[in-house]
Write an enzyme that holds these catalytic residues in place. Structure first.
Site, mmCIF file in Angstrom:
data_model
loop_
_atom_site.group_PDB
_atom_site.id
_atom_site.type_symbol
_atom_site.label_atom_id
_atom_site.label_comp_id
_atom_site.label_asym_id
_atom_site.label_seq_id
_atom_site.Cartn_x
_atom_site.Cartn_y
_atom_site.Cartn_z
ATOM 1 N N ARG A 58 0.819 -1.273 -0.222
ATOM 2 C CA ARG A 58 0.175 0.242 -0.377
ATOM 3 C C ARG A 58 0.748 1.179 -0.140
ATOM 4 O O ARG A 58 0.131 2.581 -0.285
ATOM 5 C CB ARG A 58 -1.361 -0.036 1.345
ATOM 6 C CG ARG A 58 -2.130 0.731 0.842
ATOM 7 C CD ARG A 58 -3.329 1.080 1.597
ATOM 8 N NE ARG A 58 -3.463 -0.210 3.017
ATOM 9 C CZ ARG A 58 -2.608 0.257 4.243
ATOM 10 N NH1 ARG A 58 -2.135 1.734 4.635
ATOM 11 N NH2 ARG A 58 -2.717 0.028 4.926
ATOM 12 N N TYR A 111 -13.912 19.228 -15.259
ATOM 13 C CA TYR A 111 -14.459 17.999 -14.828
ATOM 14 C C TYR A 111 -15.506 17.890 -14.112
ATOM 15 O O TYR A 111 -15.379 18.073 -13.189
ATOM 16 C CB TYR A 111 -13.552 16.590 -15.233
ATOM 17 C CG TYR A 111 -13.947 15.275 -14.464
ATOM 18 C CD1 TYR A 111 -14.565 14.831 -15.617
ATOM 19 C CD2 TYR A 111 -14.068 14.780 -13.564
ATOM 20 C CE1 TYR A 111 -15.691 13.606 -15.539
ATOM 21 C CE2 TYR A 111 -14.105 12.979 -13.512
ATOM 22 C CZ TYR A 111 -14.739 12.913 -14.219
ATOM 23 O OH TYR A 111 -15.431 12.139 -14.567
#
Ligand SMILES: Cc1ncc(COP(=O)(O)O)c(C=O)c1O
Length: 393
Positions: A58, A111
């Site tokens: 991770r 966006y």
């Protein structure tokens, strides 16, 4: 024993060479020329981890490194970029840099996912959003100062969000002027460079602090992965963004990032081809009886043309048309084309067409009859004959 020559430096090479040569494994006898895909969730280690140790998947993965190196070289970032599980995960990480109770200045035509996320953060009381026309420099300067009778929090902004050209209105921001003013006001500058790619615009060189990508689009380039990325030259910002990625688990799968690097190798060729075709189509669509307006910063009559000439290497591969006859006529064109694919997204090798207002989250200031055309790498005349046939009916 003499040391084998390691990674060669790509400093002073052209960007179209960097996309091919950056992030290759060391030059050693029998080493692969492409980086391998490392499928491991954990890495050997004992004792207290030192900075830079991989430790756990991770935090880092060897398959991310070459892509992150290549993107930072292309964007001119002094530190490796950070790849994320999606463009929107990168947006979320960047927005986490706005302090609690702070102010974000954002283009009204960003966006739609970025707009929706910022609106949700604002509704939850985390920060205030000041919405601006990013092409209107005076308006953005006023919003940065907080001197325009803005709603919500008063006082200077904490972050300026830039998208240039904007999705889908293709407005061009005066990035260097806005970045200077933002810094004077004490605000960080984040630039979403998805539409341009670093081959066309380099926001860090123009003063942005962080550059953002939906890697899903041009960088990966084949509409087969969802990924995002951030790049910065600031150690503290990178460390906070890296921490965000690790703690929120906004990490990419190694295979997807490997595909993105494979796609990046042809970025220069794809952009060269699709930009040339976009320019040709924009010229031909201008004055077409079925088209009320063409938006493309490469048209000398476009509001963004002069800025684009100054700050961009080319004009990008997206253009928008407003179809005579309203939403229904525009939908009919998207339904009639046979080569263009009626689908959302952009930046792939295949040409896509979409009436943006079919998406419920799209701002209502985007015209109902606007079609966004993401120009791919097919033959330009084939694209033109398909589109002009669909428009002629
Ligand atoms: C300009 C821009 N930024 C960010 C995003 C979000 O990226 P993703 O879909 O990879 O999460 C998109 C997606 O369309 C986009 O066009």
């Amino acid at each position: 024993m003499s040391q084998a020559p390691n990674h060669h430096s790509t400093a002073n090479l052209s960007p179209d060479t960097v996309v091919v040569s950056a992030g290759r494994p060391p030059r050693e006898q029998d080493a692969p020329v492409n980086p391998p895909i490392v499928l491991s969730s954990t890495f050997h280690g004992t004792g207290t981890p030192a900075p830079g140790d991989r430790v756990y998947g991770r935090f880092s993965n060897p398959t991310w490194d070459p892509f992150e190196t290549a993107l930072s070289e292309l964007e001119g970032a002094a530190l490796p970029a950070l790849v994320f599980s999606s463009g929107l995960a990168a947006v979320a990480a960047a927005l986490s840099l706005v302090p609690a109770g702070g102010v974000l200045v954002m283009p009204q035509h960003s966006y739609q996912g970025s707009l929706l996320l910022a609106a949700e953060e604002a509704a939850n009381g985390r920060f205030t959003v000041r919405s601006v026309d990013i092409a209107d420099t005076e308006q953005v300067l006023a919003a940065l100062q907080g001197s325009a009778g803005e709603p919500g929090a008063s006082g200077p902004a904490d972050m300026l969000w830039i998208e240039s050209p904007t999705n889908p209105m293709l407005e061009v921001a005066e990035i260097d002027v806005l970045a200077r003013a933002a810094h004077d006001a004490g605000a960080l500058v984040v630039a979403d460079n998805t539409f341009s790619t670093p081959l066309v615009t380099r926001p860090l060189e123009l003063g942005a602090d962080v550059v953002l990508h939906s890697v899903t689009k041009y960088l990966a380039g084949h509409s087969d992965v969802i990924l995002g990325a951030l790049a910065t030259s600031d150690e503290d910002l990178r460390s906070r963004l890296h921490n965000y990625r690790s703690l929120h688990g906004a990490i990419a799968g190694p295979f997807d990032v490997w595909l993105a690097l494979r796609g990046l190798r042809t970025l220069a060729l794809r952009i060269e081809r699709s930009q040339a075709t976009a320019g040709l189509l924009a010229d031909r669509l201008l004055g077409h009886p079925a088209v009320e307006a063409v938006r493309y910063p490469g048209l000398p009559g476009d509001a963004g043309y002069e800025r684009a000439v100054k700050q961009m290497d080319g004009f990008g591969s997206i253009l928008c048309i407003e179809v005579a006859g309203g939403a229904e006529a525009a939908e009919a064109v998207a339904a009639r084309v046979r080569l263009w694919l009626p689908a959302t997204s952009l930046g792939g090798v295949e040409s896509l067409i979409e009436r943006r207002r079919r998406q419920p989250g799209e701002p209502h200031s985007v015209p109902e009859n606007l079609l966004r055309l993401s120009v791919g790498i097919e033959n330009a005349e084939d694209l033109w004959s398909d589109l002009s046939r669909a428009l002629a009916r």
